[in-house]
Design an enzyme around this catalytic site. Structure first.
Site, PDB file in Angstrom:
ATOM      1  N   LYS A  40       3.938 -13.322   1.665  1.00 40.11           N
ATOM      2  CA  LYS A  40       3.281 -13.665   0.409  1.00 40.11           C
ATOM      3  C   LYS A  40       4.268 -13.468  -0.969  1.00 40.11           C
ATOM      4  O   LYS A  40       4.227 -14.309  -1.627  1.00 40.11           O
ATOM      5  CB  LYS A  40       2.016 -13.040   0.182  1.00 40.11           C
ATOM      6  N   ASN A  72      -0.836  -9.723  -6.759  1.00 39.04           N
ATOM      7  CA  ASN A  72      -0.469  -8.527  -5.826  1.00 39.04           C
ATOM      8  C   ASN A  72       1.073  -8.366  -5.665  1.00 39.04           C
ATOM      9  O   ASN A  72       1.361  -7.243  -5.144  1.00 39.04           O
ATOM     10  CB  ASN A  72      -0.852  -9.119  -4.376  1.00 39.04           C
ATOM     11  N   HIS A 111      -4.849  -4.197   8.117  1.00 37.38           N
ATOM     12  CA  HIS A 111      -6.150  -3.477   7.435  1.00 37.38           C
ATOM     13  C   HIS A 111      -7.195  -3.416   8.203  1.00 37.38           C
ATOM     14  O   HIS A 111      -8.355  -3.461   7.440  1.00 37.38           O
ATOM     15  CB  HIS A 111      -6.300  -4.422   5.959  1.00 37.38           C
TER      16      HIS A 111
END
Length: 440
Positions: free
Chosen positions: A123, A146, A195
């Protein structure tokens, strides 16, 4: 969702949950617009001394606990990305209190075309590269999310106007509260288990990522990895309502026989029929060719930048810190820092298609799961030796021994007592022209 609550038109009450970088930026934003702001965090005042010093007593601090009355008394609750669904928040939702996140709040004030990037790995590189392309236009540009800078800080700047461009990296945590977020172009890079302490499974994790696609329509562009099964399936569904552009670092046609929009062709990248010489890139590894293709499709798919601007950005871009970053050359060896590779899948991606033989420094914390894909990647990509460090060393060593395959030369395994020892042992195992790669 109507956000006149922070337009400076009354004593509206905003509760900011989480006093990290994002929470503080949101608190400042709302406070400047006339809202009565309370910041709540489970950490104590002593732990948040710097945060309190930053905002002072212009906000109400509720630290060391979360008071249900504050949640129920708020007109708007803004939740920081790292905050899970705590009980006071769940109760407030049930009572009809409006709950949102920083990304959704910020986007409602932004007029500029917004480009969003999500996925598990890559990302930051795609976001930064797309941002570099945006800057080449000369338009006011914001690059963050982010990646490091909260999107809310773009509001009120030239980049947020119709004359600007906004490029944001978006995590699943940030996207959980997205409702009306409407990107002009959005990239969906890959989905691998991560996660899972927060999500019920990979499908739930992926569903959070796909909230970036909820409002794509018409001439918007969805950039989808043709080699990722989850996002590929999502892309097939998105074709019914928006333009889908596909990329692959390994093939030129998809499973349905259709031409892929961005692919590697010999010594070049091809995106939407345009060719970009791969020799101009400073990025290393097949996964980074895929990242470059994703950025090209994002910014050229809607003609947000020109061909010349995109190509110049590709040539000028340097890897982000700790992401397969060339940090030095000595004794005929190149040294790469890929220490952002903190899971097996990201290590595998970094090794895939590496241009020279290498010695890998690996180890660190064991997060569970199989190391078999990592062992295969080492053998398939001319890994001359692996130097093991940290608590995961035993597990990786065992995986190498279990995967012994007569089709490959045995992997040389070296143990190191410290990082300095690991580098010295990696140099000793390498040959001129090799690379030493830190990818723990």
């Amino acid at each position: 969702m109507d956000y006149d609550i922070v337009a400076g038109v009354g004593p509206n009450k905003v509760l900011v949950v989480g006093a990290g970088k994002t929470g503080l930026a949101v608190a400042r934003f709302c406070m400047e617009r006339g809202a009565q702001v309370t910041v709540t965090d489970s950490r104590t005042g002593a732990e948040l001394h710097a945060a309190r010093a930053e905002l002072g007593e212009r906000v109400t601090w509720e630290l060391g606990r979360h008071m249900q009355s504050s949640f129920l008394g708020a007109d708007l609750i803004v939740v920081s990305p790292g905050v899970p669904e705590i009980e006071p928040l769940a109760v407030a939702r049930k009572k009809g209190v409006r709950v949102t996140g920083e990304i959704e709040l910020a986007a409602s004030f932004i007029q500029a075309p917004l480009v969003g990037v999500t996925g598990t790995n890559g990302k930051s590189t795609v976001t930064a590269l797309a941002g570099e392309m945006a800057r080449r236009t000369g338009k006011p540009t914001f690059v963050g999310g982010n990646l490091g800078t909260p999107l809310i800080t773009a509001v009120g700047t030239p980049a947020a106007t119709l004359a600007g461009l906004v490029v944001v990296e978006l995590s699943s945590f940030q996207l959980e509260t997205a409702e009306k977020l409407h990107p002009r172009a959005a990239a969906f890079l890959n989905l691998t288990p991560d996660h899972l302490d927060r999500y019920a499974g990979v499908a739930a994790y992926g569903a959070a990522k796909l909230k970036l696609a909820a409002n794509l329509a018409g001439d918007d562009v969805a950039v989808v990895n043709a080699d990722d099964p989850f996002f590929w399936a999502a892309g097939e569904r998105l074709r019914k309502r928006t333009r889908v552009r596909t990329f692959s670092a390994g093939r030129a046609r998809d499973d349905n026989g259709r031409a892929i929009d961005g692919f590697v062709d010999g010594a070049g990248l091809v995106a939407l029929g345009e060719r970009y010489p791969a020799g101009e890139l400073q990025l290393v590894g097949r996964h980074n060719l895929g990242n470059a293709l994703a950025a090209l499709l994002l910014m050229r798919g809607n003609e947000l930048v020109s061909y010349d601007q995109a190509r110049a950005a590709l040539a000028a871009f340097r890897p982000l810190p700790h992401r397969m970053q060339l940090v030095g050359e000595r004794r005929g060896l190149r040294f790469y820092d890929d220490s952002k590779a903190t899971n097996v899948d990201s290590v595998v991606a970094g090794l895939d298609g590496f241009p020279t033989p290498l010695v890998l420094i690996a180890g660190g914390r064991d997060k569970g799961g199989s190391y078999a894909p990592m062992v295969r990647a080492m053998r398939d990509n001319r890994c001359r030796a692996v130097v093991l460090i940290g608590e995961a060393a035993d597990q990786i060593d065992a995986a190498i021994r279990e995967a012994d395959d007569p089709a490959y030369d045995p992997l040389v395994v070296v143990r190191a007592a410290s990082m300095a020892d690991a580098v010295a042992r990696a140099v000793a195992a390498a040959q001129p022209g090799d690379a030493v790669v830190l990818s723990p």
